[in-house]
Scaffold this motif. Structure first.
Motif, PDB file in Angstrom:
ATOM      1  N   PRO A  11      16.793  15.026  79.447  1.00  0.00           N
ATOM      2  CA  PRO A  11      17.655  13.905  79.040  1.00  0.00           C
ATOM      3  C   PRO A  11      17.723  13.692  77.522  1.00  0.00           C
ATOM      4  CG  PRO A  11      15.528  13.077  79.727  1.00  0.00           C
ATOM      5  CD  PRO A  11      15.483  14.555  79.947  1.00  0.00           C
ATOM      6  N   TYR A  12      17.017  14.522  76.751  1.00  0.00           N
ATOM      7  CA  TYR A  12      17.090  14.445  75.287  1.00  0.00           C
ATOM      8  C   TYR A  12      17.157  15.873  74.765  1.00  0.00           C
ATOM      9  CZ  TYR A  12      12.124  15.206  76.190  1.00  0.00           C
ATOM     10  OH  TYR A  12      10.946  15.704  76.665  1.00  0.00           O
ATOM     11  N   GLN A  13      17.390  16.032  73.473  1.00  0.00           N
ATOM     12  CA  GLN A  13      17.538  17.351  72.850  1.00  0.00           C
ATOM     13  C   GLN A  13      16.299  17.654  72.016  1.00  0.00           C
ATOM     14  OE1 GLN A  13      20.940  19.288  72.418  1.00  0.00           O
ATOM     15  NE2 GLN A  13      21.203  18.318  74.395  1.00  0.00           N
ATOM     16  N   MET A  14      15.551  18.676  72.410  1.00  0.00           N
ATOM     17  CA  MET A  14      14.356  19.025  71.644  1.00  0.00           C
ATOM     18  C   MET A  14      13.871  20.428  72.018  1.00  0.00           C
ATOM     19  SD  MET A  14      10.641  17.123  71.390  1.00  0.00           S
ATOM     20  CE  MET A  14      10.126  17.701  73.019  1.00  0.00           C
ATOM     21  N   VAL A  15      13.394  21.152  71.020  1.00  0.00           N
ATOM     22  CA  VAL A  15      12.664  22.394  71.246  1.00  0.00           C
ATOM     23  C   VAL A  15      11.288  22.196  70.633  1.00  0.00           C
ATOM     24  CG1 VAL A  15      12.565  24.893  70.888  1.00  0.00           C
ATOM     25  CG2 VAL A  15      14.788  23.750  71.112  1.00  0.00           C
ATOM     26  N   LYS A  16      10.229  22.431  71.428  1.00  0.00           N
ATOM     27  CA  LYS A  16       8.876  22.179  70.949  1.00  0.00           C
ATOM     28  C   LYS A  16       7.960  23.329  71.300  1.00  0.00           C
ATOM     29  CE  LYS A  16       5.081  18.823  71.036  1.00  0.00           C
ATOM     30  NZ  LYS A  16       4.638  17.487  71.480  1.00  0.00           N
ATOM     31  N   ASP A  17       7.200  23.788  70.304  1.00  0.00           N
ATOM     32  CA  ASP A  17       6.175  24.797  70.527  1.00  0.00           C
ATOM     33  C   ASP A  17       4.908  24.081  70.971  1.00  0.00           C
ATOM     34  OD1 ASP A  17       3.934  26.700  69.887  1.00  0.00           O
ATOM     35  OD2 ASP A  17       5.642  27.953  69.334  1.00  0.00           O
ATOM     36  N   LEU A  18       4.386  24.457  72.116  1.00  0.00           N
ATOM     37  CA  LEU A  18       3.252  23.752  72.698  1.00  0.00           C
ATOM     38  C   LEU A  18       1.923  24.148  72.068  1.00  0.00           C
ATOM     39  CD1 LEU A  18       4.335  23.986  76.448  1.00  0.00           C
ATOM     40  CD2 LEU A  18       4.890  22.235  74.759  1.00  0.00           C
ATOM     41  N   ARG A  19       1.908  25.203  71.250  1.00  0.00           N
ATOM     42  CA  ARG A  19       0.671  25.615  70.578  1.00  0.00           C
ATOM     43  C   ARG A  19       0.559  24.957  69.206  1.00  0.00           C
ATOM     44  NH1 ARG A  19       2.559  31.575  70.269  1.00  0.00           N
ATOM     45  NH2 ARG A  19       4.179  30.287  69.319  1.00  0.00           N
ATOM     46  N   THR A  20       1.654  25.021  68.449  1.00  0.00           N
ATOM     47  CA  THR A  20       1.620  24.542  67.068  1.00  0.00           C
ATOM     48  C   THR A  20       2.067  23.095  66.926  1.00  0.00           C
ATOM     49  OG1 THR A  20       3.913  25.192  66.626  1.00  0.00           O
ATOM     50  CG2 THR A  20       2.206  26.881  66.345  1.00  0.00           C
ATOM     51  N   GLU A  21       2.716  22.559  67.973  1.00  0.00           N
ATOM     52  CA  GLU A  21       3.289  21.213  67.966  1.00  0.00           C
ATOM     53  C   GLU A  21       4.535  21.122  67.091  1.00  0.00           C
ATOM     54  OE1 GLU A  21       2.148  18.708  69.929  1.00  0.00           O
ATOM     55  OE2 GLU A  21       0.753  20.185  70.731  1.00  0.00           O
ATOM     56  N   TYR A  22       5.007  22.255  66.544  1.00  0.00           N
ATOM     57  CA  TYR A  22       6.235  22.212  65.752  1.00  0.00           C
ATOM     58  C   TYR A  22       7.420  21.960  66.684  1.00  0.00           C
ATOM     59  CZ  TYR A  22       9.996  23.269  62.572  1.00  0.00           C
ATOM     60  OH  TYR A  22      11.139  23.165  61.802  1.00  0.00           O
ATOM     61  N   GLU A  23       8.345  21.120  66.257  1.00  0.00           N
ATOM     62  CA  GLU A  23       9.499  20.804  67.093  1.00  0.00           C
ATOM     63  C   GLU A  23      10.735  20.528  66.253  1.00  0.00           C
ATOM     64  OE1 GLU A  23       9.391  16.184  68.195  1.00  0.00           O
ATOM     65  OE2 GLU A  23       7.552  17.225  68.824  1.00  0.00           O
ATOM     66  N   THR A  24      11.894  20.625  66.902  1.00  0.00           N
ATOM     67  CA  THR A  24      13.159  20.308  66.262  1.00  0.00           C
ATOM     68  C   THR A  24      14.075  19.659  67.287  1.00  0.00           C
ATOM     69  OG1 THR A  24      15.125  21.226  65.133  1.00  0.00           O
ATOM     70  CG2 THR A  24      14.075  22.610  66.771  1.00  0.00           C
ATOM     71  N   GLY A  25      14.990  18.834  66.811  1.00  0.00           N
ATOM     72  CA  GLY A  25      15.939  18.175  67.698  1.00  0.00           C
ATOM     73  C   GLY A  25      17.273  18.884  67.763  1.00  0.00           C
ATOM     74  N   ASN A  26      17.333  20.153  67.346  1.00  0.00           N
ATOM     75  CA  ASN A  26      18.599  20.892  67.302  1.00  0.00           C
ATOM     76  C   ASN A  26      18.498  22.191  68.107  1.00  0.00           C
ATOM     77  OD1 ASN A  26      21.066  22.001  66.700  1.00  0.00           O
ATOM     78  ND2 ASN A  26      20.827  21.906  64.475  1.00  0.00           N
ATOM     79  N   PRO A  27      18.498  22.113  69.445  1.00  0.00           N
ATOM     80  CA  PRO A  27      18.400  23.322  70.276  1.00  0.00           C
ATOM     81  C   PRO A  27      19.534  24.312  70.042  1.00  0.00           C
ATOM     82  CG  PRO A  27      18.030  21.349  71.603  1.00  0.00           C
ATOM     83  CD  PRO A  27      18.543  20.888  70.277  1.00  0.00           C
TER      84      PRO A  27
END
Length: 370
Positions: free
Chosen positions: A328-344
């Motif tokens: 329901p939202y826009q996000m790509v997140k790396d589960l190891r580094t916690e790096y994320e972005t809201g622009n898939p």
């Protein structure tokens, strides 16, 4: 921000760049460039196409590294001069320009600094990438195709050559699997942090009730086998099957039994290649993929002996490492580094450098801690 603050930042950038120049050894890069240019100018260079491609690829890489280092050095020197002028003339516009350039320089130098962390045994190799659809049915197959495009677009953005060895199409949409190479020095060291299970959450375009669907795809990254590697594959250890290539209609590859499937009997490893028109070409490509898989298996077994652990050939890419959420939202997140972005959308268009850099730093920190 004061001119003194900017001066301190420039001093820090200069020190970081000097450290990078030392690690990457600019003098050696220049020496390598001279030797490779001599090799590239040999009249019989293209008598051996594999050797010629290796020489030209390495020359392109060395030239690129030298240009990047010299370009960064020139920018650091120029911004230092610009700061002095802005200070002498008390020019607010020039001072703002200094701030903008320092921010841009910091990003570029950080990207270059990440390259110095690639010091593994095979990090400088080209990369062999395999993508497989996981759980999730047609959505997973579609996701696998999205990942293939993402990595090919990433390579294209960097000017890296790629070659697709095999694409196995799913019945309704997408791909069951795909295998391709990225032909650039350090492609393996760079992309190896992408190995793992990728997860997609979205409203399924294949569900007529518009329900949310979670699907998975696995990414495996292997180093391309070099001539110096000793991977002995006796003929009686493999079974070779030929069949008609599958895929979109109208392709000449679909009209003959040119596709090749090789089974390595001792290990059960199966590889396929169907994207060339010639059966011999497909067999040669499939053997290269098999050699890469056996090399990686050998590396993992040796590492397991050192660590006193039992190796699992699939374990290196069987762990979930990144989530792509479109609803329901826009996000790509790396589960190891916690790096994320809201622009898939940008990520799926190949903008994954920040994820890759974060992954390389994360891996290096883990190695340091252990």
């Amino acid at each position: 921000m004061t001119t003194a603050d900017y001066a301190d930042q420039i001093k820090h950038l200069d020190a970081t760049l000097r450290s990078i120049e030392g690690v990457l050894d600019l003098a050696k890069l220049r020496k390598d460039k001279g030797e490779l240019e001599t090799a590239a100018s040999a009249p019989d260079l293209w008598d051996d196409q594999a050797k010629a491609q290796d020489v030209t690829s390495r020359l392109s890489y060395v030239n690129s590294e030298i240009d990047r280092l010299l370009g960064l050095r020139r920018r650091v020197d120029d911004v230092s001069v610009l700061l002095e002028l802005a200070q002498d003339e008390e020019d607010a516009g020039s001072l703002a320009e200094v701030g903008t350039e320092i921010t841009s320089l910091a990003k570029a130098i950080e990207e270059m600094e990440v390259r110095t962390l690639l010091s593994g045994e095979y990090d400088e190799r080209e990369a062999l990438v395999a993508i497989r659809a996981g759980a999730g049915g047609v959505d997973a197959a579609d996701f696998a195709e999205m990942l293939l495009r993402m990595y090919l677009r990433w390579a294209e953005r960097h000017g890296y050559a790629t070659e697709v060895y095999d694409t196995s199409y799913a019945e309704e949409a997408g791909l069951k699997s795909a295998t391709f190479t990225v032909k650039a020095p350090y492609a393996y060291g760079t992309l190896s942090v992408e190995s793992g299970t990728h997860r997609l959450v979205r409203i399924s375009p294949f569900d007529n009730q518009g329900r949310r669907q979670t699907s998975f795809a696995g990414v495996e990254v292997l180093p391309v086998v070099a001539q110096t590697d000793h991977i002995d594959i006796p003929d009686n250890d493999i079974r070779v099957d030929v069949y008609r290539s599958s895929g979109p209609g109208g392709q000449s590859v679909n009209t003959t039994d040119s596709a090749v499937r090789i089974t390595h009997i001792p290990t059960g490893i199966v590889v396929t290649c169907q994207n060339e028109k010639s059966q011999l070409q497909n067999k040669a490509s499939a053997l290269r993929v098999l050699q890469a898989r056996l090399l990686e298996r050998k590396r993992q077994e040796e590492q397991a002996k050192l660590e006193g652990l039992k190796t699992d050939a699939a374990g290196s890419w069987g762990d979930q490492m990144r989530s792509y959420v479109l609803h329901p939202y826009q996000m790509v997140k790396d589960l190891r580094t916690e790096y994320e972005t809201g622009n898939p959308s940008a990520v799926f268009d190949g903008e994954i450098d920040d994820f890759v850099e974060a992954g390389i730093k994360w891996r290096k920190q883990r190695q340091t801690d252990s």
